[in-house]
Design an enzyme around this catalytic site. Structure first.
Site, short mmCIF file in Angstrom:
data_model
loop_
_atom_site.label_atom_id
_atom_site.label_comp_id
_atom_site.label_asym_id
_atom_site.label_seq_id
_atom_site.Cartn_x
_atom_site.Cartn_y
_atom_site.Cartn_z
N LEU A 144 0.92 -0.98 0.06
CA LEU A 144 0.10 0.05 0.08
C LEU A 144 0.98 1.17 0.05
O LEU A 144 1.87 1.26 0.43
CB LEU A 144 -0.92 -0.06 1.19
CG LEU A 144 -2.10 -0.94 1.46
CD1 LEU A 144 -2.54 -0.80 2.80
CD2 LEU A 144 -2.85 -1.18 0.24
N ASP A 145 0.49 2.46 -0.68
CA ASP A 145 1.22 3.60 -0.55
C ASP A 145 1.30 3.90 0.87
O ASP A 145 0.63 3.75 1.71
CB ASP A 145 0.59 4.47 -1.43
CG ASP A 145 0.49 4.22 -2.96
OD1 ASP A 145 1.15 3.45 -3.47
OD2 ASP A 145 -0.50 5.16 -3.54
N ALA A 146 2.62 4.87 1.17
CA ALA A 146 2.67 5.03 2.38
C ALA A 146 1.45 5.74 2.98
O ALA A 146 1.21 5.80 4.23
CB ALA A 146 4.13 5.93 2.54
N THR A 175 -1.61 5.52 2.29
CA THR A 175 -2.98 4.83 1.87
C THR A 175 -3.01 3.92 3.22
O THR A 175 -2.00 3.12 3.51
CB THR A 175 -2.94 4.05 0.74
OG1 THR A 175 -2.90 4.72 -0.36
CG2 THR A 175 -4.18 3.03 0.73
#
Length: 308
Positions: A139-141, A143
């Protein structure tokens, strides 16, 4: 020691700026090409050029591509706010908070899921690159939400295959700007690095196939809450696809969101949450499912959207 590439300039690039020609030949960003030229790693017919020089078809290029910097190793320290949704001998499922990357990478100095698990005494699989052991998806940092990490080698192998074969059910909720038309649909558009080389991704012809299904849960005056199912898992996929539809995630200024609306709703990052994750358990074969609640900042923004 870098990787030396030597080749003639194709006639089709006659008259192009050197930095643009390198970007097209090697898939660099223009910025990266300019850095290589400035550091003396590019020769044209044996001479050191300027990035703005125009290339001639048939001119001989010698380009030395330095090896990529090594990714840092994870720092084993507990991550505040990261909770364990489920754990057994094979997997651990976490609810990832804001500002936490999945694993260490060049340029990231903040906390990571792997470091947090190790710091709290959890074992993870030794499969995969050393800095991302046990990581089967990311997951994006900024998100938040459900993320599974492999603890055993069999789990790593099985989950990597499951993600590759698209048998994992990944559900996200996203608050996007405006109203979707149609209210439900599918975005099937290839994604690759943005030509600007600034770290963004974009819908690009010839990119990797990327498929996003969405359904409107609720429409507010200025925004819509969507349920999103990912068929593929490209970097920034939801953010890129929503931006391409001109309905960026609220607060996602990197992908064209309205800063005024973000400020009104009190959002300081993209409104995007991995609400559930379901897959065949790698040891038992049983279908398992995990869900997460919205974190406080997203829940507050949703309340404000409902009131406005």
């Amino acid at each position: 020691m870098g990787d030396l590439r030597s080749l003639p300039v194709p006639d089709g690039l006659e008259g192009e700026r050197l930095d643009a020609a390198l970007a097209r030949l090697f898939g660099f960003s223009r910025t990266r090409a300019a850095e290589l030229i400035a550091s003396g790693d590019v020769l044209v017919d044996g001479s050191t050029p300027a990035k703005s020089d125009r290339v001639r078809g048939g001119a001989w290029l010698d380009v030395t591509i330095p090896p990529p910097p090594a990714a840092p190793m994870p720092v084993a320290e507990p991550v505040p706010g990261m909770t364990i949704l489920y754990e057994d001998d094979d997997i651990v499922v976490v609810n990832k908070p804001i500002g936490v990357a999945a694993h260490p990478s060049v340029g990231w100095t903040g906390p990571t899921v792997i470091g947090g698990l190790l710091g709290a005494g959890h074992r993870v699989s030794t499969s995969g690159a050393a800095e991302r052991q046990g990581i089967v998806h990311r997951l994006d940092a900024n998100t938040t939400g459900a993320m599974v990490v492999a603890k055993s080698e069999r789990a790593y192998t099985a989950l990597k295959r499951a993600f590759k074969e698209r048998t994992v059910d990944k559900r996200y909720h996203a608050l996007v700007q405006g109203h979707m038309d149609p209210l439900r649909g599918t975005v099937d558009a290839p994604i690759d690095r943005h030509p600007s080389g600034d770290g963004r991704w974009a819908v690009v012809a010839g990119g990797k196939d990327s498929i996003t299904h969405y359904d409107t849960i609720e429409a507010f005056r200025a925004a819509s809450l969507l349920d999103i199912k990912l068929e593929t898992g490209r970097t920034h996929q939801i953010r890129v696809h929503m931006s391409a539809l001109r309905h960026p995630c609220v607060g996602d200024l990197q992908y064209g969101a309205d800063p005024t609306l973000a400020a009104r709703l009190g959002v300081t990052r993209q409104w995007l949450h991995a609400v559930s994750l379901a897959f065949d358990h790698p040891a038992t074969g049983e279908w398992v499912s995990f869900t997460t609640d919205y974190p406080a900042d997203l829940a507050e923004a949703l309340d404000r959207a409902d009131d406005s």
